[in-house]
Design a protein around this motif. Structure first.
Motif, short mmCIF file in Angstrom:
data_model
loop_
_atom_site.label_atom_id
_atom_site.label_comp_id
_atom_site.label_asym_id
_atom_site.label_seq_id
_atom_site.Cartn_x
_atom_site.Cartn_y
_atom_site.Cartn_z
N GLN A 13 0.84 -1.23 0.12
CA GLN A 13 0.06 0.10 -0.20
C GLN A 13 0.82 1.29 0.06
O GLN A 13 0.42 2.37 -0.33
CB GLN A 13 -1.01 0.15 1.41
CG GLN A 13 -2.14 -1.13 1.05
CD GLN A 13 -2.90 -0.75 -0.11
OE1 GLN A 13 -3.29 0.39 -0.45
NE2 GLN A 13 -3.51 -1.82 -0.76
N ASP A 30 -6.96 -7.25 -5.48
CA ASP A 30 -6.21 -6.24 -4.79
C ASP A 30 -5.78 -5.24 -5.48
O ASP A 30 -5.22 -5.56 -6.72
CB ASP A 30 -5.15 -6.74 -3.61
CG ASP A 30 -5.17 -5.88 -2.43
OD1 ASP A 30 -5.72 -4.80 -2.53
OD2 ASP A 30 -4.39 -6.29 -1.69
N LEU A 31 -5.49 -4.02 -5.17
CA LEU A 31 -4.91 -2.74 -5.71
C LEU A 31 -4.63 -1.86 -4.70
O LEU A 31 -5.26 -1.83 -3.46
CB LEU A 31 -5.61 -2.18 -7.01
CG LEU A 31 -6.82 -1.23 -6.38
CD1 LEU A 31 -7.03 -0.43 -8.01
CD2 LEU A 31 -8.07 -1.87 -5.99
N ASN A 32 -3.16 -1.33 -4.64
CA ASN A 32 -2.91 -0.51 -3.59
C ASN A 32 -3.25 1.16 -4.15
O ASN A 32 -4.18 1.61 -5.11
CB ASN A 32 -1.42 -0.45 -3.68
CG ASN A 32 -0.58 0.01 -4.70
OD1 ASN A 32 -1.27 0.28 -5.88
ND2 ASN A 32 0.74 0.14 -4.77
N ARG A 33 -2.90 2.09 -2.99
CA ARG A 33 -3.26 3.49 -3.30
C ARG A 33 -2.85 3.99 -4.47
O ARG A 33 -3.58 4.76 -4.95
CB ARG A 33 -2.81 4.17 -1.98
CG ARG A 33 -3.61 3.98 -0.71
CD ARG A 33 -3.32 4.84 0.46
NE ARG A 33 -2.17 4.34 1.03
CZ ARG A 33 -2.02 3.74 2.14
NH1 ARG A 33 -3.08 3.00 2.61
NH2 ARG A 33 -0.89 3.43 2.77
N GLU A 36 -4.83 3.45 -7.43
CA GLU A 36 -6.33 3.96 -7.12
C GLU A 36 -6.04 5.19 -7.67
O GLU A 36 -6.90 5.94 -8.51
CB GLU A 36 -6.62 4.10 -5.73
CG GLU A 36 -7.18 2.80 -4.94
CD GLU A 36 -7.71 3.01 -3.52
OE1 GLU A 36 -8.65 2.43 -3.11
OE2 GLU A 36 -6.91 3.81 -2.84
N SER A 42 -11.48 3.16 -6.88
CA SER A 42 -11.10 2.97 -5.46
C SER A 42 -10.86 1.42 -5.36
O SER A 42 -11.31 0.65 -6.39
CB SER A 42 -12.16 3.43 -4.40
OG SER A 42 -13.31 2.52 -4.54
N ARG A 43 -10.43 0.92 -4.30
CA ARG A 43 -10.26 -0.40 -4.14
C ARG A 43 -11.59 -1.17 -3.92
O ARG A 43 -11.76 -2.19 -4.55
CB ARG A 43 -9.46 -0.68 -2.63
CG ARG A 43 -9.01 -2.05 -2.44
CD ARG A 43 -7.73 -2.20 -1.27
NE ARG A 43 -7.66 -3.69 -1.08
CZ ARG A 43 -8.25 -4.42 -0.32
NH1 ARG A 43 -9.22 -4.01 0.41
NH2 ARG A 43 -7.93 -5.71 -0.16
N MET A 47 -12.49 -4.30 -6.78
CA MET A 47 -12.41 -5.69 -6.26
C MET A 47 -13.36 -6.63 -6.81
O MET A 47 -14.70 -6.19 -7.07
CB MET A 47 -12.59 -5.78 -4.79
CG MET A 47 -11.53 -5.24 -3.85
SD MET A 47 -9.95 -6.04 -3.95
CE MET A 47 -10.41 -7.40 -2.89
#
Length: 351
Positions: A13, A30-33, A36, A42-43, A47
């Motif tokens: 993150q 999953d994905l990080n900031r 984003e 947004s996460r 998802m």
């Protein structure tokens, strides 16, 4: 939340690159900031959705790097255009890899991507700067050198001895300035790949002899003996003749500059089969060990340079030329015992 057990999550993150992970069906897990910020999603929104809906790159639906990485097991890197949720088109460097467990079973894949737009802008500005130097700096210097040459030749009237001495000094300094500008521009153009090798079949011994002939007067002025050592067999390699001559000329001229009078310089060529090795050996002051690792860096001048002039461009240009041909260069030296510069070129330039 256990800080120790979630340490990998904190790292992912926090990294500045965007990271997206998918399962075997290419659905986002999953994905990080950073992802984003780059994608605009947004996460929570991303998802479980198909990655192509979120990471809308110019390769989606054509040659998906993530699918290729998951299929082949190789890491796939590409420079692509990413269109985010805000409609912005970003130039990104993307890398994709498969995710597998300890038994080698495919779990999914991971993609990292970084906005390289600022770097592209910087490269464009560097190219424009090189062009500006070529036109706005070199052109007037060449013009001044031309006018001085006419004055030296008496085209606008006879000169007295004092005027001749002054003009000769000015002319030599202008020629030196022109050479420095040319060297700097060549380095920048090689570094930005504006100049690239145009390989052709060249006869190695012929190219080397031409360089030695050109530099013979410079060597004779110091009483230096220039010698060559070639294999008995004729050697031909694929290289850019102008760039190869430039590299050899810089090395031999450097050797002459730093060698003492009445010494020996040897240009040796060795046949290594698929490669050709060139070596320039002198009997100069040698190069201190701390200097050797920085010797090919731009504007570096070591302790052995002494009072000799220059901006440390010559060896940096040689390194760029050799590397542009897929070769490598190094130096062997001990203080007080001279130096030998070696470089190796492949017989055929790599694509």
């Amino acid at each position: 939340m256990n800080a120790i057990s979630d340490w990998p999550h904190f790292i992912i993150q926090s990294v500045p690159d965007g990271i997206i992970t998918v399962d075997g069906q290419m659905q986002i897990t999953d994905l990080n900031r950073s992802a984003e910020n780059l994608t605009g999603f947004s996460r929570d929104e991303a998802m479980g959705r198909y990655c192509g809906e979120i990471l809308q790159s110019s390769l989606c639906g054509k040659e998906c790097p993530l699918k290729k990485a998951m299929g082949t097991g190789e890491v796939v890197s590409r420079e692509v255009i990413l269109q985010n949720r805000r409609g912005e088109k970003l130039e990104v460097m993307l890398a994709a890899a498969a995710l597998r467990d300890d038994q080698g079973n495919l779990l999914g894949g991971v993609e990292t991507f970084r906005d390289i737009g600022p770097l592209k802008l910087l490269e464009k500005e560097r190219r424009q700067l090189a062009g500006m130097f070529a036109h706005d700096l070199k052109t007037p210097v060449v013009a001044v050198a031309g006018l001085l040459s006419r004055l030296r030749q008496g085209k606008v009237g006879e000169l007295n001895e004092t005027q001749k001495v002054y003009l000769e000094t000015i002319y030599q300094e202008i020629a030196r300035l022109e050479k420095l500008i040319t060297n700097f521009l060549d380095y920048v153009r090689l570094d930005l790949h504006i100049i690239t090798p145009l390989p052709s079949a060249i006869q190695v011994e012929k190219e080397c002899q031409e360089i030695l002939t050109q530099l013979q007067p410079l060597a004779e002025a110091k009483g230096i003996d220039l010698q060559a050592a070639f294999p008995k067999e004729l050697m031909v390699l694929q290289a850019d003749p102008l760039l190869l001559q430039r590299a050899l000329s810089n090395l031999v001229e450097n050797a002459i500059k730093y060698s003492p009078p009445q010494s020996l310089i040897v240009l040796e060529v060795r046949d290594l089969g698929t490669e050709v090795q060139f070596s320039v050996k002198d009997q100069g002051p040698g190069i201190a060990p701390p200097d050797q690792e920085h010797l090919f860096e731009l504007l570096f001048r070591g302790q052995s340079a002494g009072r000799e002039g220059g901006l440390g461009l010559g060896l940096a240009i040689v390194k760029r030329i050799i590397e542009a041909h897929g070769g490598r260069i190094w130096v062997e030296s001990s203080e007080g015992q001279g130096a030998t510069f070696h470089f190796i070129l492949p017989r055929s330039v790599l694509p």
